[in-house]
Design a protein around this motif. Structure first.
Motif, PDB file in Angstrom:
ATOM      1  N   ILE A  32      28.904   1.212  83.652  1.00  0.00           N
ATOM      2  CA  ILE A  32      28.412   2.075  82.580  1.00  0.00           C
ATOM      3  C   ILE A  32      28.024   3.410  83.175  1.00  0.00           C
ATOM      4  CG2 ILE A  32      26.663   2.323  80.779  1.00  0.00           C
ATOM      5  CD1 ILE A  32      26.547  -0.921  81.093  1.00  0.00           C
ATOM      6  N   ARG A  33      28.542   4.491  82.569  1.00  0.00           N
ATOM      7  CA  ARG A  33      28.288   5.842  83.043  1.00  0.00           C
ATOM      8  C   ARG A  33      28.042   6.758  81.849  1.00  0.00           C
ATOM      9  NH1 ARG A  33      27.733   3.422  86.997  1.00  0.00           N
ATOM     10  NH2 ARG A  33      28.743   3.630  89.043  1.00  0.00           N
ATOM     11  N   ALA A  56      35.416   1.799  76.117  1.00  0.00           N
ATOM     12  CA  ALA A  56      34.596   2.164  74.957  1.00  0.00           C
ATOM     13  C   ALA A  56      33.715   3.356  75.282  1.00  0.00           C
ATOM     14  CB  ALA A  56      33.728   0.983  74.520  1.00  0.00           C
ATOM     15  N   GLU A  57      33.358   4.074  74.221  1.00  0.00           N
ATOM     16  CA  GLU A  57      32.329   5.106  74.266  1.00  0.00           C
ATOM     17  C   GLU A  57      31.330   4.792  73.167  1.00  0.00           C
ATOM     18  OE1 GLU A  57      34.162   8.876  73.722  1.00  0.00           O
ATOM     19  OE2 GLU A  57      35.391   8.752  75.544  1.00  0.00           O
ATOM     20  N   ILE A  58      30.059   4.751  73.542  1.00  0.00           N
ATOM     21  CA  ILE A  58      29.038   4.370  72.563  1.00  0.00           C
ATOM     22  C   ILE A  58      27.695   4.932  73.009  1.00  0.00           C
ATOM     23  CG2 ILE A  58      28.727   2.143  73.735  1.00  0.00           C
ATOM     24  CD1 ILE A  58      27.964   0.922  71.028  1.00  0.00           C
ATOM     25  N   VAL A  61      27.228   6.860  76.299  1.00  0.00           N
ATOM     26  CA  VAL A  61      27.691   6.274  77.548  1.00  0.00           C
ATOM     27  C   VAL A  61      29.136   5.811  77.377  1.00  0.00           C
ATOM     28  CG1 VAL A  61      25.390   5.533  78.291  1.00  0.00           C
ATOM     29  CG2 VAL A  61      26.852   3.940  77.025  1.00  0.00           C
ATOM     30  N   ALA A  62      29.833   5.740  78.500  1.00  0.00           N
ATOM     31  CA  ALA A  62      31.188   5.200  78.537  1.00  0.00           C
ATOM     32  C   ALA A  62      31.170   3.873  79.277  1.00  0.00           C
ATOM     33  CB  ALA A  62      32.137   6.171  79.231  1.00  0.00           C
ATOM     34  N   ILE A  63      31.956   2.924  78.785  1.00  0.00           N
ATOM     35  CA  ILE A  63      32.079   1.607  79.412  1.00  0.00           C
ATOM     36  C   ILE A  63      33.440   1.548  80.098  1.00  0.00           C
ATOM     37  CG2 ILE A  63      31.816  -0.869  79.124  1.00  0.00           C
ATOM     38  CD1 ILE A  63      29.454   0.713  78.013  1.00  0.00           C
ATOM     39  N   TRP A  64      33.417   1.324  81.402  1.00  0.00           N
ATOM     40  CA  TRP A  64      34.636   1.195  82.204  1.00  0.00           C
ATOM     41  C   TRP A  64      34.768  -0.247  82.674  1.00  0.00           C
ATOM     42  CZ3 TRP A  64      37.713   5.563  83.223  1.00  0.00           C
ATOM     43  CH2 TRP A  64      37.148   6.788  82.865  1.00  0.00           C
ATOM     44  N   GLU A 238      29.204  -5.444  68.037  1.00  0.00           N
ATOM     45  CA  GLU A 238      29.930  -4.530  68.918  1.00  0.00           C
ATOM     46  C   GLU A 238      29.304  -4.499  70.304  1.00  0.00           C
ATOM     47  OE1 GLU A 238      31.359   0.173  69.088  1.00  0.00           O
ATOM     48  OE2 GLU A 238      29.779  -0.451  67.689  1.00  0.00           O
ATOM     49  N   THR A 239      27.981  -4.405  70.371  1.00  0.00           N
ATOM     50  CA  THR A 239      27.322  -4.315  71.673  1.00  0.00           C
ATOM     51  C   THR A 239      27.281  -5.665  72.378  1.00  0.00           C
ATOM     52  OG1 THR A 239      25.181  -4.442  70.512  1.00  0.00           O
ATOM     53  CG2 THR A 239      25.977  -2.260  71.129  1.00  0.00           C
ATOM     54  N   TYR A 240      27.227  -6.758  71.614  1.00  0.00           N
ATOM     55  CA  TYR A 240      27.333  -8.088  72.228  1.00  0.00           C
ATOM     56  C   TYR A 240      28.670  -8.238  72.945  1.00  0.00           C
ATOM     57  CZ  TYR A 240      28.279 -13.155  72.332  1.00  0.00           C
ATOM     58  OH  TYR A 240      28.634 -14.437  72.717  1.00  0.00           O
ATOM     59  N   LEU A 241      29.745  -7.886  72.289  1.00  0.00           N
ATOM     60  CA  LEU A 241      31.056  -7.960  72.922  1.00  0.00           C
ATOM     61  C   LEU A 241      31.115  -7.091  74.175  1.00  0.00           C
ATOM     62  CD1 LEU A 241      33.436  -7.865  69.812  1.00  0.00           C
ATOM     63  CD2 LEU A 241      33.098  -9.801  71.370  1.00  0.00           C
ATOM     64  N   LEU A 242      30.642  -5.851  74.068  1.00  0.00           N
ATOM     65  CA  LEU A 242      30.742  -4.916  75.188  1.00  0.00           C
ATOM     66  C   LEU A 242      29.917  -5.362  76.390  1.00  0.00           C
ATOM     67  CD1 LEU A 242      30.620  -1.412  73.456  1.00  0.00           C
ATOM     68  CD2 LEU A 242      32.482  -2.307  74.857  1.00  0.00           C
ATOM     69  N   PHE A 243      28.648  -5.643  76.158  1.00  0.00           N
ATOM     70  CA  PHE A 243      27.736  -5.828  77.278  1.00  0.00           C
ATOM     71  C   PHE A 243      27.600  -7.277  77.725  1.00  0.00           C
ATOM     72  CE2 PHE A 243      26.264  -1.864  75.247  1.00  0.00           C
ATOM     73  CZ  PHE A 243      26.434  -1.003  76.313  1.00  0.00           C
ATOM     74  N   GLN A 244      27.850  -8.235  76.841  1.00  0.00           N
ATOM     75  CA  GLN A 244      27.741  -9.634  77.242  1.00  0.00           C
ATOM     76  C   GLN A 244      29.090 -10.266  77.579  1.00  0.00           C
ATOM     77  OE1 GLN A 244      24.812 -12.215  75.567  1.00  0.00           O
ATOM     78  NE2 GLN A 244      23.933 -10.607  74.278  1.00  0.00           N
TER      79      GLN A 244
END
Length: 476
Positions: A32-33, A56-58, A61-64, A238-244
Motif C-alpha cells: 500500500i502506497r 486498486a486506488e481507494i 492510496v494505491a494497492i499494488w 470492497e475493502t474486505y476483498l482488498l485488504f483481507q
C-alpha cells in the motif's frame, strides 16, 4: 525482532495464501502506497523478479500486488532489500495460528499501541521461535463500528437510516465510508507485531459483523436494505476483498467458492488438510444465516483432507439460547440485546438452519476428522459434539486485541452452558473447560496454535495472563 518502520500511507508487504501449486505454494502480497508515490519495487524469488500490478486506488492510496509461487526449496522472498522467510513445505509437520476479534467497538484508533497489540507481539515472538505456515483469521479483523460517524446520512446508524435518493449525497457517503474503512485497515496492517507477522506468514481470512458494522444481518431488515445500509455494506465488502484477500471483483471466481460473489466462502486444500470458511455475513438477514449461494457452496464443498478445519466466524457449537431470548424479549430494557442473540447459530430464529449445518458437518465426519474454529465471543472455550466415533471438536479463540469481558460474565455463561444442548438426536453438545482450566469460559485475551506432528493434530491456547494451556489432542 523489530517491526519495519513505515511512513504514513504505507503498509506491507502483506501475504495472502492462494493455494497449492504442486509441492509449492501460491501467494500474493499487497503493498500500500500513497496515490502519488512511485510503484514499489519488484519482488524477487530465487533469481527471478516479479513486477507489481496496481489493482486498486481507494481513499488516496494505491494497492499494488505481486503474485508468485514458492517451492519447498525456496526459503522465502526478497522485497526492498529485505529477505522474508516463509514456511514453504506444507507436506509434513505443520504449525498454524488462529486469531479473531482484532479491535474494539469504541476508541480502537486511540488505544495505546503496546497495550492493544500485546498478544500480536507475543504471536510474532512465537513465530520467530517456531514458524507458522498460515495465519487463519476468523472474523472481526477490524472494528468498523465508528466508520459511520461524521457524515449526516450515517451519523445515527444503526438507530436511524434516513430515506435518501440523492445520488450526489450517496456518492459523498460512499467516499466518506471508504475513507474510514481504509483508515481502520491501515491502522491494523501497520500495527506492531501484526505487520511483522503479515510479511512472513500467509493469511486466510473470513469476515464477521464488525468488519461491516455491529450485528450486520441481524439488524432490522428495512435498515440494512436502505440506501445508507447498502452503501455501508458495499464499502465494507470492497475493502474486505482488498485488504483481507488482496483481491478485487475479477479475482472472485478463482478465490471463492461462489463465482458470482454473492457469498464469499472459500476452501483451500493442503496436503492432508482441508481448510474451509463459509461466509456467514453476505447473505444473512434476520431469518437466515446463509442464502442460496452460501448453502450451495457448503453442500458442494467435497473436502479432500484427512482433517478438516472449518472456520465458522460465529461458534457452531454453543449453549441453548432460546430460553435467554424469551426472557430478554419479556424485559423491555433487555430487548436491546436481542440482535446479539439472533446473530448466533443457536438462536431460535436459526434452529432449523443450525441443524442443517450440523448435519452437513456429520457427513464430512464420515470421511475425515472435523474441527470447527470460531471466534466472536471475546472469550476462550471449547466444545465437543456427538459420540466418540463421530466426535466434532470446536475451538474458540476470541480476542487477540479485544479486551476480555468481566470474569463474572464468563462464570455466568459457564453455568448456563451446563444445561446442555442436543439439536441432533444422539449428538449432544458439551461446552468444556480448556486443558488445565477449571471453568468453561476464560476471560483473557488469547490466540490459538494448531500443530501437526507425525500426522497428529494438537491445539494450544495462549492466554494473556494464564499463559499456554496443555495441548488438546484433536486426532483422538
Amino acid at each position: 525482532m523489530m517491526d519495519e518502520a513505515q511512513e504514513p500511507g504505507h503498509a506491507g508487504p502483506i501475504l495472502h495464501f492462494r493455494g497449492m501449486a504442486g509441492d509449492g505454494i501460491r501467494l500474493a502480497t499487497i503493498i500500500i502506497r500513497p496515490l502519488n508515490a512511485p510503484a514499489p519495487p519488484s519482488l524477487r524469488v530465487s533469481t527471478a523478479g516479479v513486477a507489481p500490478v496496481r489493482i486498486a486506488e481507494i481513499a488516496n492510496v494505491a494497492i499494488w500486488r505481486h503474485d508468485f509461487t514458492l517451492t519447498p526449496a525456496d526459503r522465502g522472498y526478497e522485497f526492498a532489500d529485505c529477505f522474508y522467510e516463509v514456511v514453504t513445505d506444507l507436506s509434513g509437520d505443520l504449525r498454524l495460528a488462529f486469531v479473531s476479534c482484532n479491535g474494539e467497538e469504541n476508541g480502537d484508533l486511540e488505544r495505546d499501541d503496546d497495550e492493544r497489540n500485546l498478544m500480536w507481539t507475543r504471536l510474532a515472538q512465537d513465530h520467530a521461535s517456531a514458524p507458522f505456515a498460515l495465519l487463519l483469521q476468523g472474523g472481526d479483523q477490524i472494528y468498523a463500528d465508528e466508520a459511520t460517524q461524521g457524515h449526516p446520512l450515517s451519523e445515527d446508524w444503526p438507530d436511524h437510516a434516513p430515506e435518501v435518493d440523492d445520488s450526489a449525497a450517496l456518492q459523498d457517503l460512499a467516499r466518506h465510508l471508504r475513507n474510514r474503512f481504509v483508515e481502520r485497515y491501515l491502522h491494523v496492517l501497520r500495527a506492531p507485531g501484526y505487520s511483522w507477522m503479515a510479511a512472513r506468514v500467509p493469511t486466510l481470512a473470513i469476515w464477521d459483523d464488525h468488519d461491516i458494522c455491529d450485528g450486520w444481518g441481524s439488524l432490522p431488515e428495512k435498515r440494512a436494505r436502505s440506501a445508507v445500509g447498502q452503501a455501508l455494506f458495499q464499502a465494507a465488502r470492497e475493502t474486505y476483498l482488498l485488504f483481507q484477500h488482496g483481491a478485487v471483483e475479477s479475482d472472485i471466481p478463482e478465490l471463492f467458492l461462489d463465482a458470482t460473489g454473492a457469498s464469499l466462502g472459500w476452501k483451500r486444500e493442503l496436503p492432508g488438510l482441508t481448510i474451509a470458511a463459509p461466509d456467514l455475513r453476505s447473505e444473512r438477514d434476520r431469518h437466515r444465516i446463509m442464502g442460496p449461494a452460501g448453502w450451495q457452496s457448503v453442500e458442494a464443498l467435497a473436502p479432500q483432507g484427512e482433517h478438516i478445519f472449518l472456520v465458522s466466524s460465529v461458534p457452531l457449537l454453543g449453549p441453548r439460547l432460546s430460553l435467554i431470548e424469551r426472557v430478554m424479549m419479556a424485559i423491555p430494557r433487555m430487548q436491546h440485546y436481542e440482535d446479539d442473540l439472533r446473530d448466533q447459530w443457536q438462536s431460535r430464529a436459526h434452529r432449523a438452519e443450525w441443524r442443517r449445518m450440523l448435519g452437513q458437518v456429520l457427513q464430512w465426519r464420515d470421511h475425515a476428522r472435523v474441527t470447527a474454529l470460531s471466534g466472536e465471543i471475546h472469550l476462550a472455550t471449547r466444545a465437543e459434539m456427538g459420540p466418540q466415533a463421530q466426535k466434532i471438536h470446536q475451538l474458540v479463540a476470541s480476542g487477540i486485541s479485544h479486551r476480555a469481558p468481566p470474569r463474572a460474565y464468563a462464570r455466568l455463561l459457564g453455568l448456563f452452558a451446563g444445561l446442555g444442548e442436543a439439536p441432533l438426536p444422539g449428538h449432544p453438545i458439551r461446552i468444556l473447560p480448556l486443558p488445565g482450566q477449571r471453568h468453561r469460559y476464560v476471560a483473557e485475551r488469547n490466540y490459538l496454535t494448531l500443530t501437526r506432528s507425525a500426522g497428529h493434530w494438537q491445539a494450544v491456547w495462549h492466554l494473556e495472563d494464564s499463559g499456554k494451556t496443555p495441548p488438546l489432542e484433536l486426532s483422538a
